[in-house]
Design a protein around this motif. Structure first.
Motif, mmCIF file in Angstrom:
data_model
loop_
_atom_site.group_PDB
_atom_site.id
_atom_site.type_symbol
_atom_site.label_atom_id
_atom_site.label_comp_id
_atom_site.label_asym_id
_atom_site.label_seq_id
_atom_site.Cartn_x
_atom_site.Cartn_y
_atom_site.Cartn_z
ATOM 1 N N VAL A 160 0.839 -1.194 0.000
ATOM 2 C CA VAL A 160 0.000 0.000 0.000
ATOM 3 C C VAL A 160 0.877 1.247 0.000
ATOM 4 O O VAL A 160 1.797 1.356 0.811
ATOM 5 C CB VAL A 160 -0.927 0.050 1.238
ATOM 6 C CG1 VAL A 160 -1.932 1.185 1.100
ATOM 7 C CG2 VAL A 160 -1.620 -1.278 1.461
ATOM 8 N N GLN A 161 0.578 2.166 -0.886
ATOM 9 C CA GLN A 161 1.228 3.461 -0.841
ATOM 10 C C GLN A 161 0.163 4.544 -0.710
ATOM 11 O O GLN A 161 -0.847 4.523 -1.419
ATOM 12 C CB GLN A 161 2.080 3.736 -2.077
ATOM 13 C CG GLN A 161 2.846 5.069 -1.952
ATOM 14 C CD GLN A 161 3.692 5.408 -3.164
ATOM 15 O OE1 GLN A 161 3.601 4.774 -4.204
ATOM 16 N NE2 GLN A 161 4.522 6.427 -3.031
ATOM 17 N N THR A 162 0.400 5.473 0.204
ATOM 18 C CA THR A 162 -0.484 6.618 0.378
ATOM 19 C C THR A 162 0.246 7.865 -0.082
ATOM 20 O O THR A 162 1.339 8.161 0.385
ATOM 21 C CB THR A 162 -0.895 6.790 1.850
ATOM 22 O OG1 THR A 162 -1.492 5.586 2.320
ATOM 23 C CG2 THR A 162 -1.891 7.938 2.009
ATOM 24 N N PHE A 220 9.098 -2.177 -2.772
ATOM 25 C CA PHE A 220 8.609 -3.118 -1.769
ATOM 26 C C PHE A 220 9.227 -4.492 -2.026
ATOM 27 O O PHE A 220 9.070 -5.058 -3.107
ATOM 28 C CB PHE A 220 7.093 -3.237 -1.844
ATOM 29 C CG PHE A 220 6.329 -1.983 -1.506
ATOM 30 C CD1 PHE A 220 5.796 -1.796 -0.244
ATOM 31 C CD2 PHE A 220 6.139 -0.993 -2.468
ATOM 32 C CE1 PHE A 220 5.076 -0.640 0.063
ATOM 33 C CE2 PHE A 220 5.418 0.158 -2.172
ATOM 34 C CZ PHE A 220 4.887 0.337 -0.902
ATOM 35 N N TYR A 221 9.907 -5.039 -1.022
ATOM 36 C CA TYR A 221 10.534 -6.350 -1.130
ATOM 37 C C TYR A 221 9.921 -7.299 -0.098
ATOM 38 O O TYR A 221 9.744 -6.933 1.074
ATOM 39 C CB TYR A 221 12.030 -6.267 -0.866
ATOM 40 C CG TYR A 221 12.822 -5.480 -1.890
ATOM 41 C CD1 TYR A 221 13.459 -6.124 -2.948
ATOM 42 C CD2 TYR A 221 12.942 -4.094 -1.787
ATOM 43 C CE1 TYR A 221 14.193 -5.407 -3.885
ATOM 44 C CE2 TYR A 221 13.667 -3.367 -2.718
ATOM 45 C CZ TYR A 221 14.287 -4.034 -3.768
ATOM 46 O OH TYR A 221 15.015 -3.311 -4.689
ATOM 47 N N ILE A 222 9.591 -8.516 -0.537
ATOM 48 C CA ILE A 222 9.147 -9.562 0.374
ATOM 49 C C ILE A 222 10.067 -10.760 0.200
ATOM 50 O O ILE A 222 10.259 -11.243 -0.924
ATOM 51 C CB ILE A 222 7.686 -9.972 0.123
ATOM 52 C CG1 ILE A 222 6.744 -8.781 0.343
ATOM 53 C CG2 ILE A 222 7.294 -11.129 1.047
ATOM 54 C CD1 ILE A 222 5.270 -9.122 0.141
ATOM 55 N N ASN A 223 10.653 -11.185 1.294
ATOM 56 C CA ASN A 223 11.600 -12.310 1.276
ATOM 57 C C ASN A 223 12.714 -12.087 0.260
ATOM 58 O O ASN A 223 13.174 -13.014 -0.413
ATOM 59 C CB ASN A 223 10.873 -13.622 1.005
ATOM 60 C CG ASN A 223 9.870 -13.957 2.090
ATOM 61 O OD1 ASN A 223 10.042 -13.580 3.250
ATOM 62 N ND2 ASN A 223 8.806 -14.654 1.723
ATOM 63 N N GLY A 224 13.132 -10.822 0.127
ATOM 64 C CA GLY A 224 14.246 -10.472 -0.738
ATOM 65 C C GLY A 224 13.890 -10.194 -2.179
ATOM 66 O O GLY A 224 14.750 -9.770 -2.957
ATOM 67 N N ASP A 225 12.625 -10.420 -2.566
ATOM 68 C CA ASP A 225 12.214 -10.216 -3.957
ATOM 69 C C ASP A 225 11.402 -8.929 -4.096
ATOM 70 O O ASP A 225 10.516 -8.646 -3.280
ATOM 71 C CB ASP A 225 11.368 -11.392 -4.443
ATOM 72 C CG ASP A 225 12.148 -12.687 -4.503
ATOM 73 O OD1 ASP A 225 13.345 -12.629 -4.851
ATOM 74 O OD2 ASP A 225 11.571 -13.743 -4.198
ATOM 75 N N LEU A 226 11.678 -8.171 -5.142
ATOM 76 C CA LEU A 226 10.916 -6.959 -5.424
ATOM 77 C C LEU A 226 9.518 -7.354 -5.883
ATOM 78 O O LEU A 226 9.352 -8.062 -6.876
ATOM 79 C CB LEU A 226 11.613 -6.135 -6.509
ATOM 80 C CG LEU A 226 10.922 -4.844 -6.926
ATOM 81 C CD1 LEU A 226 10.895 -3.840 -5.784
ATOM 82 C CD2 LEU A 226 11.635 -4.231 -8.139
ATOM 83 N N VAL A 227 8.476 -6.879 -5.156
ATOM 84 C CA VAL A 227 7.103 -7.262 -5.481
ATOM 85 C C VAL A 227 6.260 -6.078 -5.951
ATOM 86 O O VAL A 227 5.182 -6.278 -6.514
ATOM 87 C CB VAL A 227 6.416 -7.935 -4.271
ATOM 88 C CG1 VAL A 227 7.092 -9.262 -3.936
ATOM 89 C CG2 VAL A 227 6.412 -7.010 -3.056
ATOM 90 N N ALA A 228 6.727 -4.857 -5.721
ATOM 91 C CA ALA A 228 5.969 -3.685 -6.164
ATOM 92 C C ALA A 228 6.871 -2.463 -6.148
ATOM 93 O O ALA A 228 7.807 -2.374 -5.347
ATOM 94 C CB ALA A 228 4.748 -3.442 -5.279
ATOM 95 N N THR A 229 6.576 -1.515 -7.033
ATOM 96 C CA THR A 229 7.259 -0.225 -7.067
ATOM 97 C C THR A 229 6.202 0.870 -7.060
ATOM 98 O O THR A 229 5.285 0.852 -7.888
ATOM 99 C CB THR A 229 8.128 -0.089 -8.326
ATOM 100 O OG1 THR A 229 9.125 -1.125 -8.330
ATOM 101 C CG2 THR A 229 8.832 1.267 -8.356
#
Length: 265
Positions: A182-184, A218-227
């Protein structure tokens, strides 16, 4: 050129291997390069809290670097089984929307400056003991007043669990079985689905890192999942984690550590 800062050398006070993590950052004062060839140095602020003071009398006033923000004052913060802490909503007669939050204290470095020359960095590891009736969040916000990103009126960048869509994300039921980014920006939220499932007791490693364009990665478990898109609000961004119950039952969130830093351009 970079080196690895190993949290195992930071006295994690009983935290097991699952909660220990490595973060790759340039050495203090060392020049690195962004995608545009601009040089910057990463300043590791040492703002890390592994909750070594929990449980103790200090809990009543907050942890060593974060302050307790709660719905009614009867929430619980205790040592988690795997180390770190467990945040739990109120202990007696739990009510829908009751929450338990921790937010960064400015004087301890857990607020991070965002401007053209300073880009925040946030890191934590969390797990959910149950996922059916919860809203959980972890990230950065200019004003972290609530677990629900839409209730934080200023800019933010957050990881969210909301399987029942109580936060009105606009995502599908299938998408909400996964973690959400989420980005605000200017009080408007953008919800981005990931493919990382909400799994009971599964340790999830979260990292948010702003690039030189003020965009959160945004990284989850080291992987980029969102910009995300470029943030518009400068000033201090505060780290926070929180859990809210969406039913008349308690909800909990385990937190291994919270660390913040920034890249200085």
């Amino acid at each position: 050129m970079s080196t690895v800062v190993d949290f195992r050398s930071s006295n994690l006070n009983g935290v097991d291997d699952a909660f220990r993590d490595k973060v790759s950052v340039p050495r203090y004062g060392e020049v690195a390069w962004d995608s545009k060839g601009r040089g910057f140095s990463h300043r590791y602020t040492e703002a890390i809290d592994n909750f070594e003071l929990v449980p103790a009398a200090t809990v009543a006033a907050g942890t060593s670097k974060l302050t307790i923000m709660t719905g009614t004052g009867t929430e619980v913060i205790a040592r988690a089984v795997k180390g770190g802490i467990r945040l739990t909503t109120q202990a007696s007669t739990p009510a829908d929307t009751n929450d338990c939050m921790l937010a960064g204290v400015a004087t301890t470095g857990h607020d991070v400056l965002l401007n053209d020359n300073s880009m925040p960095w946030f890191h934590t590891a969390v797990s959910l003991p149950a996922i059916a009736t919860v809203i959980a969040a972890a990230g950065l916000s200019v004003e972290p007043d609530s677990v629900r990103p839409a209730d934080n009126t200023a800019d933010g960048a957050t990881f969210l669990a909301d399987p029942a869509n109580d936060a009105a994300t606009g995502l599908t039921a299938a998408q909400l079985l996964n973690w959400v980014c989420v980005q605000t920006v200017a009080s408007v939220e953008t919800y981005t689905a990931t493919t990382i499932p909400l799994t009971v007791d599964a340790l999830v490693d979260f990292r948010i890192q702003f690039n030189s364009e003020r965009k959160p990665l945004f990284y989850i478990n080291g992987d980029l999942v969102a910009t995300g898109v470029a943030a518009t609000t400068g000033g201090s961004w505060h780290s926070y984690v929180g859990i809210e119950t969406t039913a008349a039952s308690q909800a909990s969130l385990d937190v291994g550590f919270i660390a913040v830093s920034r890249a200085i351009y």
